[in-house]
Scaffold this motif. Structure first.
Motif, PDB file in Angstrom:
ATOM      1  N   LEU A   1      -9.576  -2.008   3.796  1.00 25.95           N
ATOM      2  CA  LEU A   1     -10.032  -2.544   2.509  1.00 25.95           C
ATOM      3  C   LEU A   1     -11.152  -3.560   2.720  1.00 25.95           C
ATOM      4  CD1 LEU A   1      -9.662  -2.672  -0.595  1.00 25.95           C
ATOM      5  CD2 LEU A   1      -8.133  -4.608  -0.209  1.00 25.95           C
ATOM      6  N   SER A   2     -11.039  -4.365   3.780  1.00 32.46           N
ATOM      7  CA  SER A   2     -12.086  -5.362   4.026  1.00 32.46           C
ATOM      8  C   SER A   2     -13.428  -4.655   4.231  1.00 32.46           C
ATOM      9  CB  SER A   2     -11.732  -6.223   5.240  1.00 32.46           C
ATOM     10  OG  SER A   2     -11.845  -5.484   6.433  1.00 32.46           O
ATOM     11  N   HIS A   3     -13.400  -3.496   4.861  1.00 33.87           N
ATOM     12  CA  HIS A   3     -14.638  -2.740   5.041  1.00 33.87           C
ATOM     13  C   HIS A   3     -15.119  -2.169   3.711  1.00 33.87           C
ATOM     14  CE1 HIS A   3     -17.084   0.830   6.291  1.00 33.87           C
ATOM     15  NE2 HIS A   3     -17.627  -0.109   7.051  1.00 33.87           N
ATOM     16  N   ALA A   4     -14.152  -1.690   2.912  1.00 30.03           N
ATOM     17  CA  ALA A   4     -14.526  -1.092   1.629  1.00 30.03           C
ATOM     18  C   ALA A   4     -15.165  -2.113   0.695  1.00 30.03           C
ATOM     19  CB  ALA A   4     -13.293  -0.457   0.968  1.00 30.03           C
ATOM     20  N   VAL A   5     -14.699  -3.353   0.724  1.00 27.61           N
ATOM     21  CA  VAL A   5     -15.267  -4.343  -0.211  1.00 27.61           C
ATOM     22  C   VAL A   5     -16.417  -5.144   0.387  1.00 27.61           C
ATOM     23  CG1 VAL A   5     -13.123  -4.609  -1.531  1.00 27.61           C
ATOM     24  CG2 VAL A   5     -13.618  -6.200   0.342  1.00 27.61           C
ATOM     25  N   GLY A   6     -16.482  -5.267   1.710  1.00 22.73           N
ATOM     26  CA  GLY A   6     -17.493  -6.162   2.264  1.00 22.73           C
ATOM     27  C   GLY A   6     -18.313  -5.584   3.402  1.00 22.73           C
ATOM     28  N   GLY A   7     -18.166  -4.306   3.661  1.00 24.04           N
ATOM     29  CA  GLY A   7     -18.981  -3.682   4.701  1.00 24.04           C
ATOM     30  C   GLY A   7     -18.604  -4.120   6.114  1.00 24.04           C
ATOM     31  N   ASP A   8     -19.468  -3.751   7.070  1.00 24.62           N
ATOM     32  CA  ASP A   8     -19.194  -4.022   8.481  1.00 24.62           C
ATOM     33  C   ASP A   8     -19.035  -5.513   8.773  1.00 24.62           C
ATOM     34  OD1 ASP A   8     -19.238  -1.407   9.052  1.00 24.62           O
ATOM     35  OD2 ASP A   8     -21.253  -1.371   9.919  1.00 24.62           O
TER      36      ASP A   8
ATOM     37  N   ALA B   1      -6.035  -1.573  -1.711  1.00 20.84           N
ATOM     38  CA  ALA B   1      -6.128  -0.533  -0.685  1.00 20.84           C
ATOM     39  C   ALA B   1      -5.732   0.822  -1.252  1.00 20.84           C
ATOM     40  CB  ALA B   1      -5.250  -0.902   0.508  1.00 20.84           C
ATOM     41  N   ILE B   2      -4.767   0.824  -2.187  1.00 18.84           N
ATOM     42  CA  ILE B   2      -4.396   2.110  -2.798  1.00 18.84           C
ATOM     43  C   ILE B   2      -5.604   2.713  -3.511  1.00 18.84           C
ATOM     44  CG2 ILE B   2      -3.007   3.219  -4.598  1.00 18.84           C
ATOM     45  CD1 ILE B   2      -0.761   1.243  -3.950  1.00 18.84           C
ATOM     46  N   VAL B   3      -6.321   1.903  -4.291  1.00 18.28           N
ATOM     47  CA  VAL B   3      -7.420   2.471  -5.073  1.00 18.28           C
ATOM     48  C   VAL B   3      -8.692   2.690  -4.257  1.00 18.28           C
ATOM     49  CG1 VAL B   3      -6.577   1.662  -7.297  1.00 18.28           C
ATOM     50  CG2 VAL B   3      -8.071   0.183  -5.971  1.00 18.28           C
ATOM     51  N   MET B   4      -8.886   1.903  -3.193  1.00 17.12           N
ATOM     52  CA  MET B   4     -10.163   2.016  -2.478  1.00 17.12           C
ATOM     53  C   MET B   4     -10.058   2.679  -1.108  1.00 17.12           C
ATOM     54  SD  MET B   4     -12.024  -1.548  -3.325  1.00 17.12           S
ATOM     55  CE  MET B   4     -12.354  -2.027  -5.009  1.00 17.12           C
TER      56      MET B   4
ATOM     57  N   MET C   1      -2.944  -0.816   8.678  1.00 17.62           N
ATOM     58  CA  MET C   1      -4.380  -1.075   8.726  1.00 17.62           C
ATOM     59  C   MET C   1      -5.005  -1.071   7.332  1.00 17.62           C
ATOM     60  SD  MET C   1      -5.526  -1.711  11.694  1.00 17.62           S
ATOM     61  CE  MET C   1      -4.032  -2.512  12.233  1.00 17.62           C
ATOM     62  N   ALA C   2      -4.159  -0.940   6.293  1.00 18.86           N
ATOM     63  CA  ALA C   2      -4.686  -0.843   4.927  1.00 18.86           C
ATOM     64  C   ALA C   2      -5.602  -2.018   4.598  1.00 18.86           C
ATOM     65  CB  ALA C   2      -3.528  -0.751   3.931  1.00 18.86           C
ATOM     66  N   ALA C   3      -5.156  -3.242   4.917  1.00 19.08           N
ATOM     67  CA  ALA C   3      -5.958  -4.420   4.575  1.00 19.08           C
ATOM     68  C   ALA C   3      -7.266  -4.441   5.356  1.00 19.08           C
ATOM     69  CB  ALA C   3      -5.167  -5.699   4.853  1.00 19.08           C
TER      70      ALA C   3
ATOM     71  N   TYR D   1       0.824  -1.207   0.000  1.00 19.70           N
ATOM     72  CA  TYR D   1       0.000   0.000   0.000  1.00 19.70           C
ATOM     73  C   TYR D   1       0.863   1.265   0.000  1.00 19.70           C
ATOM     74  CZ  TYR D   1      -2.895   3.675   2.096  1.00 19.70           C
ATOM     75  OH  TYR D   1      -3.521   4.862   2.368  1.00 19.70           O
ATOM     76  N   MET D   2       1.940   1.244   0.812  1.00 17.32           N
ATOM     77  CA  MET D   2       2.821   2.411   0.913  1.00 17.32           C
ATOM     78  C   MET D   2       3.751   2.540  -0.286  1.00 17.32           C
ATOM     79  SD  MET D   2       2.501   4.222   3.682  1.00 17.32           S
ATOM     80  CE  MET D   2       4.099   4.945   4.081  1.00 17.32           C
ATOM     81  N   LYS D   3       4.431   1.425  -0.627  1.00 18.59           N
ATOM     82  CA  LYS D   3       5.531   1.508  -1.576  1.00 18.59           C
ATOM     83  C   LYS D   3       5.320   0.703  -2.845  1.00 18.59           C
ATOM     84  CE  LYS D   3       8.569   3.069   1.707  1.00 18.59           C
ATOM     85  NZ  LYS D   3       9.889   3.205   2.249  1.00 18.59           N
ATOM     86  N   GLY D   4       4.190   0.035  -2.971  1.00 17.80           N
ATOM     87  CA  GLY D   4       3.920  -0.716  -4.184  1.00 17.80           C
ATOM     88  C   GLY D   4       4.866  -1.892  -4.355  1.00 17.80           C
ATOM     89  N   TYR D   5       5.666  -1.844  -5.401  1.00 20.08           N
ATOM     90  CA  TYR D   5       6.474  -2.980  -5.817  1.00 20.08           C
ATOM     91  C   TYR D   5       7.413  -3.489  -4.727  1.00 20.08           C
ATOM     92  CZ  TYR D   5       9.038  -6.040  -8.915  1.00 20.08           C
ATOM     93  OH  TYR D   5       9.586  -7.149  -9.492  1.00 20.08           O
TER      94      TYR D   5
END
Lengths: 105, 554
Positions: free
Chosen positions: B351-358, B316-319, B346-348, B96-100
């Motif tokens: 992301l879990s909230h962004a794709v699947g809600g509470d 996580a970068i995009v969402m 906490m990125a992952a 999420y921070m540094k990509g590759y």
């Protein structure tokens, strides 16, 4: 394991074949894995730009992405190749050795 | 024993439930599904522990689950040990921070596995009984070599435990709104319950269940991200670079110079092959064939997991990045930029909230908690076996001890280690512990690995060589790390580091191998000659498995 048994197994042609084949194979695969990984990591250390080259002019995806994925898959495939040969050919040889000393154990 | 066990379970759940329920009133509602799922996991795994307790009757059952775990199950458990909360949240956070750079890091963690399979797994299974010290001391003098190997194991385990406990306290505090100390105590108590009552059998199944849950959850997240981009990596990367810039697609500053690159590689590769809680798992399968399968499956699961974390990091970068919902406004006001709540680790979770809600956030939070529990249990069991099997039974009692007493000692050791972990976890709450896992890997690579591999393959290894070499490896790893920028500059506040590289492994591993070699070949004692002569029989057993420990009869 007593001395007599050690001598017997040591001179068993199946044992010699097992040790030389398996350890040779294991060493070759280890060197292959190390070589691939060190080429990868040293490319990053010395010429980081190489892996940062886009795969095509209009794409943001760099060569590094498929190369990185390929290293992961390569590691897995190597373990598969070794396991298949060891659980087949090498274990067959090993069973021959074990059978030949059954009465002595 | 069973009554005590049930009492403890009910007590723990009651304490936990009352605390979270009373805490729940003021906290945000999103934690409810997490707590329900976590309680389901805890009650399920405690049920398994109860079942395992009834089957754990001897020291062999306690240390190795009776030796009857299959290759597939063990592969899953090994992968589970490796997929800690730190690697799930840490690597996806790094991507999420540094990509590759995150991918480079995870590849380093993976490539040790084929080497373990080719060189270590079979001889280890064929020669050992409960711990890797069994193998290192097979034909050498028990007392000095076991003491050294056990010290290396305990040092690795305790360092790793500190890192896990501090991480878990902070994570649970964040996810469940529990107090830090409370969270650390809860993890410690549950871990003691699993290990003391269920031994290796419970520890293995807890790890397998968690690995399954983690892989399922991570797969769902990765698929959800990819579905958003019609399963095209190109469009995912294109969108991510619009937000974070093109440099996330190329190697960044993770490996800056060749020496650091090689040193990091050495630490990760040989360190993995020297981690006592991983090595211990090879004794839970019936024979060398199953040991090989274990590594094959483990490598597959771990590789797949790293590909998932890479997608999750980009997801996580995009969402999550620049998404106002996850922005830490207080931090942004001070530092600027777009910091996310709880930091990049906490990125992952976001992301879990962004794709699947509470609901899905609850699931992933519960899985992260379960991951911590499973990993610390395995670590504690490894530490306890080093204390009871190596130090107590072999060094102190010279092997004259019955299986029940040895098992009792390992249970006491488990409780002691659990308490130590809790105290350390609380003591290190506000310390900078970023170096701790690196130190654990450096010690595993410099003290444990050289002795293990040389004892397996090098005829001329003697007790003197092993003890001096292992001690040199251990101390040089510790000293060089203290003098390195990670501790000397970042923690002790000095201006420049005495040892310029961040990773000492290249130097400390080399020192270990050279001193072991030198003090072995110059050893002309009668003991050394006997040890070298005993190599032949050991080598035959390591290659063929003749005379190896089998699975227990029941």
């Amino acid at each position: 394991m007593n001395k007599e048994l050690v001598e017997k197994i040591k001179n068993d042609p199946n044992y010699k074949e097992l040790v030389s084949k398996r350890n040779g194979f294991a060493l070759k695969l280890s060197i292959l894995m190390l070589a691939v990984y060190f080429i990868f990591i040293l490319t990053i250390a010395f010429v980081p730009k190489v892996l940062g080259t886009p795969i095509s002019p209009d794409s943001v995806t760099t060569i590094g992405i498929p190369v990185g994925m390929a290293v992961i898959i390569f590691a897995f495939v190597l373990t598969g190749i070794y396991t298949k040969r060891a659980n087949g050919e090498f274990d067959d040889l090993n069973n021959k050795i074990k059978n030949s000393i059954k009465d002595k154990q | 024993m069973n009554r005590a066990f049930i009492f403890l379970i009910i007590g723990t759940i009651a304490v936990f439930a009352s605390d979270v329920i009373s805490g729940e009133v003021q906290k945000q509602s999103l934690n409810l599904s997490a707590i329900v799922m976590f309680l389901l996991f805890v009650s399920g795994t405690l049920g398994i522990t109860y079942w395992a307790a009834k089957k754990t009757k001897s020291a062999k059952d306690f240390y190795t689950a009776g030796g009857g775990i299959t290759g597939f199950q063990n592969g899953m458990a090994i992968a589970g040990d490796y997929m800690s909360a730190a690697s799930f949240l840490g690597i996806s956070g790094l991507v999420y921070m540094k990509g590759y750079d995150g991918l480079i890091y995870s590849i380093g963690f993976l490539v040790g596995w084929p080497i373990i399979l080719f060189l270590i797994a079979e001889p280890l299974r064929n020669l050992g009984k409960y711990t890797f010290a069994d193998v290192a001391s097979y034909r050498l003098r028990q007392t000095p070599v076991r003491t050294l190997a056990a010290s290396g194991s305990i040092a690795t385990v305790v360092l790793y435990l500190i890192a896990q406990m501090v991480g878990s306290g902070k994570l649970i505090q964040l996810l469940f709104g529990l107090q830090y100390e409370m969270a650390v105590v809860l993890v410690g108590v549950l871990m003691i319950l699993y290990v003391v009552f269920g031994g290796m059998l419970a520890t293995t199944w807890v790890q397998i269940i968690k690995a399954f849950l983690l892989l399922s959850g991570a797969s769902f997240m990765a698929i959800a991200v990819m579905a958003h981009y019609d399963f095209s990596f190109g469009s995912l990367f294109a969108h991510a670079t619009e937000l974070k810039g093109i440099e996330i697609m190329s190697p960044g500053g993770l490996v800056s110079d060749p020496i650091s690159a090689i040193s990091l590689a050495v630490a990760l590769m040989f360190g993995t092959a020297g981690l006592p809680h991983i090595l211990m798992r090879f004794f839970t399968v019936s024979d060398a064939k199953e040991a090989r399968k274990s590594v094959f499956y483990a490598t597959g699961f771990i590789g797949y997991f790293y590909i998932l974390t890479f997608i999750i990091g980009f997801g996580a970068i995009v969402m999550v990045f620049q998404n106002p919902e996850y922005l830490d406004l207080a931090k942004q006001a001070i530092d600027g930029g777009s910091p996310i709540l709880g930091g990049s680790n906490m990125a992952a979770i976001h992301l879990s909230h962004a794709v699947g809600g509470d609901f899905f956030l609850g699931f992933i939070s519960a899985v992260a908690f379960a991951t911590i529990l499973a990993v610390v249990s395995g670590l504690t069991l490894a530490g306890a076996s080093a204390i009871s099997h190596d130090l107590y039974a072999s060094v102190l009692r010279k092997g004259r001890v019955d299986s029940m007493t040895e098992m009792k000692v390992s249970k006491i050791a488990t409780v002691v280690l659990g308490i130590v972990a809790i105290i350390m976890g609380i003591a290190f709450e506000n310390q900078n512990i970023a170096f701790v896992v690196g130190l654990a890997f450096a010690i595993a690579a410099s003290a444990n690995f050289p002795i293990l591999v040389l004892s397996m393959y090098w005829r001329k290894l003697t007790t003197r060589g092993a003890v001096i070499g292992g001690t040199m490896g251990l101390s040089s790893a510790v000293i060089l790390l203290i003098l390195s920028p990670v501790v000397w500059v970042s923690i002790l506040g000095n201006k420049t580091a005495i040892f310029p590289y961040e990773y000492p492994a290249l130097f400390s591993v080399t020192i270990a191998f050279i001193t072991t070699w030198f003090f072995s070949i110059t050893d002309n004692s009668q003991g050394a000659k006997d040890e070298q002569e005993a190599f032949e029989a050991q080598f035959i057993r390591s290659q063929t498995g003749i005379g190896a420990e089998g699975a227990s009869s029941h």
